[in-house]
Design a protein around this motif. Sequence first.
Motif, mmCIF file in Angstrom:
data_model
loop_
_atom_site.group_PDB
_atom_site.id
_atom_site.type_symbol
_atom_site.label_atom_id
_atom_site.label_comp_id
_atom_site.label_asym_id
_atom_site.label_seq_id
_atom_site.Cartn_x
_atom_site.Cartn_y
_atom_site.Cartn_z
ATOM 1 N N GLY A 294 0.836 -1.200 0.000
ATOM 2 C CA GLY A 294 0.000 0.000 0.000
ATOM 3 C C GLY A 294 0.864 1.239 0.000
ATOM 4 N N THR A 295 0.193 2.380 0.119
ATOM 5 C CA THR A 295 0.916 3.647 0.051
ATOM 6 C C THR A 295 1.837 3.850 1.249
ATOM 7 N N SER A 296 1.526 3.238 2.384
ATOM 8 C CA SER A 296 2.446 3.361 3.526
ATOM 9 C C SER A 296 3.822 2.843 3.115
ATOM 10 N N MET A 297 3.854 1.683 2.490
ATOM 11 C CA MET A 297 5.118 1.105 2.033
ATOM 12 C C MET A 297 5.709 1.928 0.882
ATOM 13 N N VAL B 137 4.998 12.867 -4.006
ATOM 14 C CA VAL B 137 3.560 13.079 -3.838
ATOM 15 C C VAL B 137 2.934 11.821 -3.240
ATOM 16 N N ASP B 138 2.316 11.990 -2.063
ATOM 17 C CA ASP B 138 1.476 10.935 -1.522
ATOM 18 C C ASP B 138 0.105 11.121 -2.163
ATOM 19 N N GLY B 139 -0.134 10.307 -3.174
ATOM 20 C CA GLY B 139 -1.422 10.376 -3.881
ATOM 21 C C GLY B 139 -2.225 9.129 -3.605
ATOM 22 N N ALA B 140 -2.129 8.627 -2.383
ATOM 23 C CA ALA B 140 -2.698 7.317 -2.016
ATOM 24 C C ALA B 140 -4.024 7.069 -2.717
ATOM 25 N N TYR B 141 -4.987 7.950 -2.446
ATOM 26 C CA TYR B 141 -6.231 7.718 -3.180
ATOM 27 C C TYR B 141 -6.408 8.738 -4.299
ATOM 28 N N PHE C 83 0.751 5.673 -4.694
ATOM 29 C CA PHE C 83 -0.722 5.603 -4.742
ATOM 30 C C PHE C 83 -1.200 4.159 -4.626
ATOM 31 N N ASP C 84 -2.517 4.046 -4.456
ATOM 32 C CA ASP C 84 -3.134 2.736 -4.248
ATOM 33 C C ASP C 84 -4.133 2.434 -5.354
ATOM 34 N N PHE C 85 -3.991 1.281 -5.979
ATOM 35 C CA PHE C 85 -5.047 0.814 -6.876
ATOM 36 C C PHE C 85 -6.243 0.323 -6.060
ATOM 37 N N HIS C 86 -6.010 0.004 -4.789
ATOM 38 C CA HIS C 86 -7.103 -0.588 -3.999
ATOM 39 C C HIS C 86 -8.058 0.444 -3.404
ATOM 40 N N LYS C 87 -7.824 1.730 -3.651
ATOM 41 C CA LYS C 87 -8.794 2.730 -3.186
ATOM 42 C C LYS C 87 -9.663 3.146 -4.386
ATOM 43 N N TRP C 88 -9.383 4.302 -4.978
ATOM 44 C CA TRP C 88 -10.222 4.767 -6.091
ATOM 45 C C TRP C 88 -10.093 3.883 -7.340
HETATM 46 C C1 LIG Z 1 -4.740 5.440 2.681
HETATM 47 C C2 LIG Z 1 -3.682 6.479 2.716
HETATM 48 C C3 LIG Z 1 -2.363 6.158 3.039
HETATM 49 C C4 LIG Z 1 -1.965 4.780 3.481
HETATM 50 O O1 LIG Z 1 -2.090 3.896 2.413
HETATM 51 P P1 LIG Z 1 -2.177 2.319 2.681
HETATM 52 O O2 LIG Z 1 -2.480 1.758 1.346
HETATM 53 O O3 LIG Z 1 -3.307 2.133 3.656
HETATM 54 O O4 LIG Z 1 -0.874 1.896 3.232
HETATM 55 C C5 LIG Z 1 -1.415 7.146 2.970
HETATM 56 N N1 LIG Z 1 -1.734 8.396 2.611
HETATM 57 C C6 LIG Z 1 -3.000 8.760 2.303
HETATM 58 C C7 LIG Z 1 -3.286 10.168 1.911
HETATM 59 C C8 LIG Z 1 -4.021 7.804 2.354
HETATM 60 O O5 LIG Z 1 -5.280 8.143 2.031
#
Ligand SMILES: *Cc1c(COP(=O)(O)O)cnc(C)c1O
Length: 464
Positions: free
Chosen positions: A124-127, A245-249, A274-279
């Motif tokens: 995930g984005t934490s990693m 850039v933390d673009g997680a979602y 970023f995460d494919f598992h969110k948006w």
């Molecule tokens: C969800 C989120 C994270 C953490 O991402 P994970 O996939 O849960 O590790 C970090 N930053 C933002 C802005 C998030 O929304």
Amino acid sequence: MLDDMLEYTEHLRERPVWQPIPQEVRDTFSEALPRLPCDLAIVHDRFMRHILPYAVGNAHPGFMGWVHGGGTPVGMLAEMLAAGLNANLGGRDQIPVEVERQVARWMRDLFGFPPCSSGLFVTGTSMANFIALLIARTATLGVQVRRGGIGGHRLVAYTSAGAHGCIAQAMELSGMGSDGLRVIPMDKLFRMDTLLLEEAIIADRNAGLTPFFIAATAGTVNVGAIDDLSAIAQIAKRLGLWFHVDGAYGALAMLAPEIAPRLAGIQLADSIAFDFHKWGQVPYDAGFILVRDGGLQQDTFASPAAYLQRETRGLAAGSPWPCDLGPDLSRGFRALKAWFTIQVYGADKLGEVIAGTCALARYLQQQIHDESRLELLAPVSLNIVCFRYCSGDGLNLDEINGAIVVALHESGIVAPSTTTVNGCLAIRAAIVNHRTTKADMDALLRETLLLGYGLTKKTREAAI
Ligand SMILES: *Cc1c(COP(=O)(O)O)cnc(C)c1O
């Protein structure tokens, strides 16, 4: 099993989003290590009775807590194929690695990154944020930092008060320490104050420290704000810092033509998490790190090991391998579910889903605006709405709104979460799931008003 899960996703709306877990059910999970085999049908039955009904419920259209994606049947089937294949994506000459590279190229093109960039699936984005921080450390101190450590260097990183907690955690994990993270205040729109950012960097540099890393956010977890990425990119460039850039979602809003312009500047980043598992609606877990300078990513993680010897032919060909780009050696085939999802639905459709959740948030915002018993607590930038029930003079609104959210969860109808905005407890609806509709917004409003009325009535009577 396949029929059960297809049935489950088809009839999600008829179930509660979430329900409290009976103690008897919880107790069944304290049984000791099974020594003898058990019929598959029996274990499956336990899954159906004891596991499936008691999950978080983020696939349900009424789920709007935290930032959770809804997943899709296509992603589920791809997971099944990946598990059947049991591919290990650490490396070697295999097409599954090409699938991951193809998704990385798609992301490179989406974000306007150059051909020398590299990308990697992670949990995930934490990693992904953590990996970016380590690459920035290599960029700043050189490859020798891997052997020598940061020594006497006092590296300083910058992020906003709206940043996710995993940025501070990345500083802790890296050994640089979270005291080395400057938390820059936000402006009225909950974006990083770029004047204060620049001042902080200059002050640290004058004090003999080494400013090296700026983590901007595209879609803050609390309210969905987007930092001024262009301005931050310029500051990073002018002062010689890594721009992450933390673009997680939020980053995948690049797929939605009406929202993408608001991410202007993201294409200048040195790295994007970023995460494919969110948006992106891909089932958990599917985080991603995209790095402009793929060479630096390899410099940070690749290791020579006799048992990982590379060849130009045979199974050990195909270098560099994914294990050269991050800390994981054994890695699952996460790329496959993203590859299937993007192809089957098409990138445009995923963008429409993203824009659709933002439209629902605006609808919710308007309803709150029109209802005197509800109060909006932060501007709605994307898909997150923070509000509270505010009727009842002299009552403890934090307590009442906290109780409303617990009661909403227990009702099984809708599941928002809570957060604190400017010192007030907020009911926070983050609309991420493609299944969520206006009817779910209406249910949230209706139930909040009903519960708010009931709870304040009790409190009023208790006060008398
Ligand atoms: C969800 C989120 C994270 C953490 O991402 P994970 O996939 O849960 O590790 C970090 N930053 C933002 C802005 C998030 O929304």
